[in-house]
Write an enzyme that holds these catalytic residues in place. Structure first.
Site, PDB file in Angstrom:
ATOM      1  N   ASP A 111       3.370  -4.593   9.552  1.00  0.00           N
ATOM      2  CA  ASP A 111       2.516  -4.262   8.256  1.00  0.00           C
ATOM      3  C   ASP A 111       1.062  -4.198   8.777  1.00  0.00           C
ATOM      4  OD1 ASP A 111       2.871  -4.795   5.024  1.00  0.00           O
ATOM      5  OD2 ASP A 111       0.979  -4.676   5.780  1.00  0.00           O
TER       6      ASP A 111
ATOM      7  N   ASN B 184       9.260  -6.607  -3.084  1.00  0.00           N
ATOM      8  CA  ASN B 184       8.388  -6.387  -4.239  1.00  0.00           C
ATOM      9  C   ASN B 184       8.946  -5.219  -5.110  1.00  0.00           C
ATOM     10  OD1 ASN B 184       6.598  -8.358  -3.664  1.00  0.00           O
ATOM     11  ND2 ASN B 184       5.407  -6.785  -2.481  1.00  0.00           N
TER      12      ASN B 184
ATOM     13  N   HIS C 191      11.585  -1.568   0.882  1.00  0.00           N
ATOM     14  CA  HIS C 191      11.447  -2.085   1.943  1.00  0.00           C
ATOM     15  C   HIS C 191      11.285  -3.697   1.952  1.00  0.00           C
ATOM     16  CE1 HIS C 191       7.797  -1.460  -0.044  1.00  0.00           C
ATOM     17  NE2 HIS C 191       7.192  -2.511   0.350  1.00  0.00           N
TER      18      HIS C 191
HETATM   19  P1  AMP Z   1       4.528  -3.147  -1.079  1.00  0.00           P
HETATM   20  O1  AMP Z   1       3.131  -3.587  -1.749  1.00  0.00           O
HETATM   21  O2  AMP Z   1       5.551  -4.280  -1.239  1.00  0.00           O
HETATM   22  O3  AMP Z   1       4.928  -1.758  -1.588  1.00  0.00           O
HETATM   23  O4  AMP Z   1       4.461  -2.889   0.419  1.00  0.00           O
HETATM   24  C1  AMP Z   1       3.691  -2.087   1.037  1.00  0.00           C
HETATM   25  C2  AMP Z   1       3.118  -2.550   2.282  1.00  0.00           C
HETATM   26  O5  AMP Z   1       3.099  -1.577   3.421  1.00  0.00           O
HETATM   27  C3  AMP Z   1       1.977  -3.402   2.270  1.00  0.00           C
HETATM   28  O6  AMP Z   1       2.147  -4.457   2.604  1.00  0.00           O
HETATM   29  C4  AMP Z   1       0.839  -2.400   3.177  1.00  0.00           C
HETATM   30  O7  AMP Z   1       0.157  -3.306   3.794  1.00  0.00           O
HETATM   31  C5  AMP Z   1       1.873  -1.876   4.118  1.00  0.00           C
HETATM   32  N1  AMP Z   1       1.317  -0.616   4.473  1.00  0.00           N
HETATM   33  C6  AMP Z   1       0.822   0.539   3.993  1.00  0.00           C
HETATM   34  N2  AMP Z   1       0.518   1.571   4.789  1.00  0.00           N
HETATM   35  C7  AMP Z   1       0.999   1.261   6.028  1.00  0.00           C
HETATM   36  C8  AMP Z   1       0.915   1.688   7.007  1.00  0.00           C
HETATM   37  N3  AMP Z   1       0.649   2.968   7.410  1.00  0.00           N
HETATM   38  N4  AMP Z   1       1.549   1.140   8.233  1.00  0.00           N
HETATM   39  C9  AMP Z   1       2.087   0.032   7.875  1.00  0.00           C
HETATM   40  N5  AMP Z   1       2.052  -0.724   7.108  1.00  0.00           N
HETATM   41  C10 AMP Z   1       1.349  -0.147   5.968  1.00  0.00           C
END
Ligand code: AMP
Length: 115
Positions: A30, A86, A99
């Site tokens: 993440d 989530n 995810h």
């Molecule tokens: P959610 O808020 O459950 O939809 O989770 C999305 C997650 O993706 C968050 O924890 C972000 O920090 C992560 N995220 C967003 N963009 C990226 C990226 N380019 N690479 C890795 N993680 C990411």
């Protein structure tokens, strides 16, 4: 619909730290970690917005996501971890491509929210 960030990562259109990949899932670190170990396990199929949709449509793919989380947690964190999906913007979901968050290390006892 536009490709999700995760589809762009899967297609190598944007960079990410990939920690595992096979034909059905990709796992990345993440970008904004909420724990010392914070990985995301993402089915490559773009069809499912959340874990309930995935469970209803392809239970074996969901089982594979969970098994991947387990093996990554064993590799990165001694096998003890929190697994979070989530579901919905009000619950903190920002990317509508299902995810699993794998969180481990330094988690506070008694808290539910890991992210
Ligand atoms: P959610 O808020 O459950 O939809 O989770 C999305 C997650 O993706 C968050 O924890 C972000 O920090 C992560 N995220 C967003 N963009 C990226 C990226 N380019 N690479 C890795 N993680 C990411």
């Amino acid at each position: 619909m536009a490709d999700s960030i995760f589809t762009k990562i899967i297609n190598r259109e944007i960079p990410s730290e990939i920690v595992f990949e096979d034909e059905r899932v990709i796992a990345i670190r993440d970008i904004n970690p909420q724990a010392p170990v914070h990985l995301l396990v993402v089915p490559k199929a773009p069809d499912y917005q959340n874990v309930a949709e995935l469970a209803a449509a392809d239970a074996s793919l969901l089982a594979h996501v969970v098994a991947t989380a387990q093996s990554l947690a064993e590799e990165h964190a001694g096998g003890q971890y929190r697994l979070i999906f989530n579901t919905g913007a009000e619950a903190g979901q920002t990317i509508f491509h299902v995810h699993a968050h794998v969180l481990a290390g330094g988690l506070e006892e008694g808290t539910l929210a890991g992210n």
